[in-house]
Design an enzyme around this catalytic site. Structure first.
Site, PDB file in Angstrom:
ATOM      1  CB  SER A 148      41.742  42.298  45.276  1.00  0.00           C
ATOM      2  OG  SER A 148      43.027  42.890  45.282  1.00  0.00           O
ATOM      3  CE1 TYR A 173      43.767  38.446  48.459  1.00  0.00           C
ATOM      4  CE2 TYR A 173      44.634  40.092  46.933  1.00  0.00           C
ATOM      5  CZ  TYR A 173      43.764  39.737  47.958  1.00  0.00           C
ATOM      6  OH  TYR A 173      42.877  40.667  48.455  1.00  0.00           O
TER       7      TYR A 173
END
Length: 341
Positions: A148, A173
């Site tokens: 990501s 995350y």
């Protein structure tokens, strides 16, 4: 990919996973999709995606496994499973010979990681470890996995390249995604497993996630409700259309990487101001947004801007979709799916 492959796609009921499965099937490959169909967001949307792949909700049983045989979807199979369930994952690999594994399964969402951190450890750390172990023990040659752009945190660099500093994540995350890259490196070094991590930049398009900005904004504007505009609109996002992401993933499945361990940015390479993004939605739906200006959300970053030179050079993948075109395709899908006049 001239030779048909058997490919495991985890997160197959998810936004990117669904689109990837559809494209792989059209290319003639055998796809086994895996997803736990959790309730992080509306499961009906996940079942609807699977239905598009020929997977009927009524046929899905927990940890069940079945085939479908309609048109090109005759090569699709699906299993409902958590990747953190080590034994069931081992059983799946025991009963199937995978040429490639594409791991898109993960607990998504930067903001949700503040509310429910344990879910990220279970899926993104334990689950990813289980995938690595199965790839090693069952002689899978290649693992492609979703990283990501969040790994860059609040980098001071204007344009983010793979060489940029990624040691200061500002959300759990992001930390789990960076951990995935480190774990993959260890397995590439120790066991010769070819791993390719793809740092996706703000993916959007039809069948998108309901917690993402485009979905939330479109829904609110159509219903003439306020939209939440964080950091008072002072955000830059490298919005990347779903087709460009899927084409990028498939590129990594076609050509061997230059090394056993690779990391690539996969983005549009052209950031858009949040205000301009909202204006494009307003233009498409023909309704002015009611804006609720709010401060920055914890864990969010102020800008994302990808340098995709490395990926484009290695995979000759240069496709990009203008934001107006991508938003139109999403709004058209949204109106049809939700039966909006």
């Amino acid at each position: 990919m001239d030779i048909q492959k058997t490919i495991l796609v985890t997160g197959a009921a998810g936004f990117i996973g669904y689109h990837l499965c559809e494209k792989l099937l059209k290319l003639g490959h055998r796809v086994i999709g895996l997803d736990n169909i959790n309730d992080y967001y509306d499961v009906n949307l996940k079942y609807a995606r699977l239905n598009e792949l020929g997977i009927q909700k009524e046929d899905i049983k927990a940890y069940g496994f079945f085939s479908v045989s309609r048109t090109y979807k005759k090569h699709m199979q699906f299993v409902k499973m958590d990747i953190e369930d080590e034994q069931k994952l081992v059983d799946l690999f025991t009963n199937n010979k995978f040429d490639v594994v594409c791991n898109l399964a993960a607990q998504a969402g930067v903001r949700y990681s503040i509310k429910n951190p344990q879910a990220y450890i279970n899926s993104n750390i334990v689950g990813f470890f289980n995938i690595l172990e199965c790839c090693r023990n069952f002689n899978v040659k290649k693992l492609v996995y979703a990283s990501s752009s969040s790994v860059y945190g609040n980098s001071s660099k204007e344009i983010l390249s793979e060489e940029s500093h990624v040691d200061l994540p500002i959300s759990l995350y992001a930390a789990t995604k960076k951990s995935n890259e480190l774990m993959a490196h260890a397995y590439s070094y120790l066991y010769g497993l070819e791993t390719i991590g793809l740092r996706f930049f703000t993916v959007y398009g039809p069948w998108g996630r309901p917690d993402m900005a485009l979905f939330l904004f479109t829904e609110a504007i159509l219903n003439k409700k306020p939209i939440k505009v964080f950091n008072n609109g002072n955000l830059l996002r490298d919005f990347t259309y779903i087709d460009n992401i899927v084409n990028g993933i498939i590129s990594t499945l076609v050509k061997p990487a230059n090394s056993k361990y690779s990391i690539y940015n996969v983005g549009n390479g052209s950031p858009v101001k949040l205000e301009d993004f909202i204006k494009a939605i307003e233009t498409e739906v023909g309704i002015k947004a009611i804006k609720s200006m709010l401060p920055m959300q914890p864990g969010d970053v102020s800008k994302t801007w990808s340098n995709t030179t490395k990926f484009r050079s290695n995979y000759n993948n240069c496709s990009s979709t203008p934001i107006e075109q991508g938003i139109k395709k999403f709004v058209d899908w949204y109106k049809k799916f939700y039966d909006v006049e």
